[in-house]
Each structure stands twice: as C-alpha cells, then as structure tokens.
Design a protein around this motif. Sequence first.
Motif, short mmCIF file in Angstrom:
data_model
loop_
_atom_site.label_atom_id
_atom_site.label_comp_id
_atom_site.label_asym_id
_atom_site.label_seq_id
_atom_site.Cartn_x
_atom_site.Cartn_y
_atom_site.Cartn_z
N HIS A 198 0.86 -1.18 0.00
CA HIS A 198 0.00 0.00 0.00
C HIS A 198 0.90 1.24 0.00
O HIS A 198 1.81 1.36 0.80
N ARG A 199 0.63 2.15 -0.90
CA ARG A 199 1.48 3.33 -1.08
C ARG A 199 0.73 4.58 -0.61
O ARG A 199 -0.40 4.82 -0.99
N SER A 200 1.41 5.37 0.23
CA SER A 200 0.89 6.66 0.67
C SER A 200 1.87 7.74 0.25
O SER A 200 3.05 7.67 0.59
N LEU A 201 1.38 8.74 -0.46
CA LEU A 201 2.22 9.81 -0.99
C LEU A 201 1.82 11.12 -0.33
O LEU A 201 0.64 11.47 -0.29
N TYR A 202 2.80 11.84 0.22
CA TYR A 202 2.56 13.11 0.88
C TYR A 202 3.49 14.17 0.30
O TYR A 202 4.64 13.89 -0.03
N ASN A 203 2.99 15.37 0.19
CA ASN A 203 3.81 16.52 -0.21
C ASN A 203 4.43 17.13 1.03
O ASN A 203 3.91 16.97 2.15
N PHE A 204 5.53 17.85 0.85
CA PHE A 204 6.14 18.52 1.97
C PHE A 204 5.16 19.50 2.61
O PHE A 204 5.18 19.72 3.81
N SER A 205 4.31 20.10 1.81
CA SER A 205 3.36 21.09 2.33
C SER A 205 2.28 20.47 3.22
O SER A 205 1.60 21.17 3.95
N ASP A 206 2.13 19.13 3.18
CA ASP A 206 1.16 18.46 4.04
C ASP A 206 1.58 18.43 5.49
O ASP A 206 0.75 18.24 6.38
N PHE A 207 2.87 18.62 5.75
CA PHE A 207 3.39 18.54 7.10
C PHE A 207 3.51 19.96 7.70
O PHE A 207 3.85 20.91 7.01
N ASP A 208 3.24 20.06 8.98
CA ASP A 208 3.34 21.32 9.67
C ASP A 208 4.75 21.42 10.24
O ASP A 208 5.24 20.51 10.88
N GLY A 209 5.40 22.52 10.02
CA GLY A 209 6.74 22.72 10.54
C GLY A 209 7.75 22.77 9.42
O GLY A 209 7.43 22.89 8.25
N LYS A 210 9.01 22.66 9.80
CA LYS A 210 10.10 22.78 8.83
C LYS A 210 10.79 21.44 8.67
O LYS A 210 11.15 20.80 9.64
N LEU A 211 10.96 21.02 7.43
CA LEU A 211 11.68 19.78 7.14
C LEU A 211 13.10 20.07 6.75
O LEU A 211 13.37 20.97 6.02
#
Length: 97
Positions: A84-97
């Motif tokens: 099962h594949r889950s794809l997230y954009n950096f903008s989906d996360f709160d804070g700084k990566l």
Amino acid sequence: MIIKGKFRSFGFWFSLGSVLFGLCIFIYFTIHGLGNTPLSGQIFFYGVLIILLLLYGKFLYDANLITIDTVSKTITFVNKFNRHRSLYNFSDFDGKL
C-alpha cells in the motif's frame, strides 16, 4: 535527489516464518489431538503462538519503506507486506523539514 530508508527486514521475515511454523504445529496438534500433551505444554504453546501473532500483526502495520524525493518535494510510504502506497507533499506537514 531521492533518499530511501534502509529497512532491515530480517525481523519481519523471521516473525512471518515463526507464525507459519506455529500455525503448522497448531494444525498438527489439532489433527493428532492434544490429549497426549501436558496442560503446561498446551498453555506454553498457545501463549507463544498468541505473542507471535501479536508481534507479526505489529510488523505488518509498521513495516514501511520510506522514500523522500527532494526534487518533487514528496515523501512516499510503502507498506512492506501489502505494498500500500501513501504519498505526501512537503506542504502536508506542519513545521520545517
């Protein structure tokens, strides 16, 4: 640049083999009867089988391969067992990566 996680899968495959072995022993005991096995042996067997099933379920839930793609700014989680594949954009996360 693509960064891939290094998931060591020995524990996953070891637990799968242990559960399958335990199920084979369970089937053997069911076919040939548990009458010849002492009660303490039966309790130990079922206890170990339940623990292995719980550990295996945890491995199934948590075994993810992680890929970070800095060019397209995505993070991909792929489950090792069911793919099962889950794809997230950096903008989906709160804070700084």
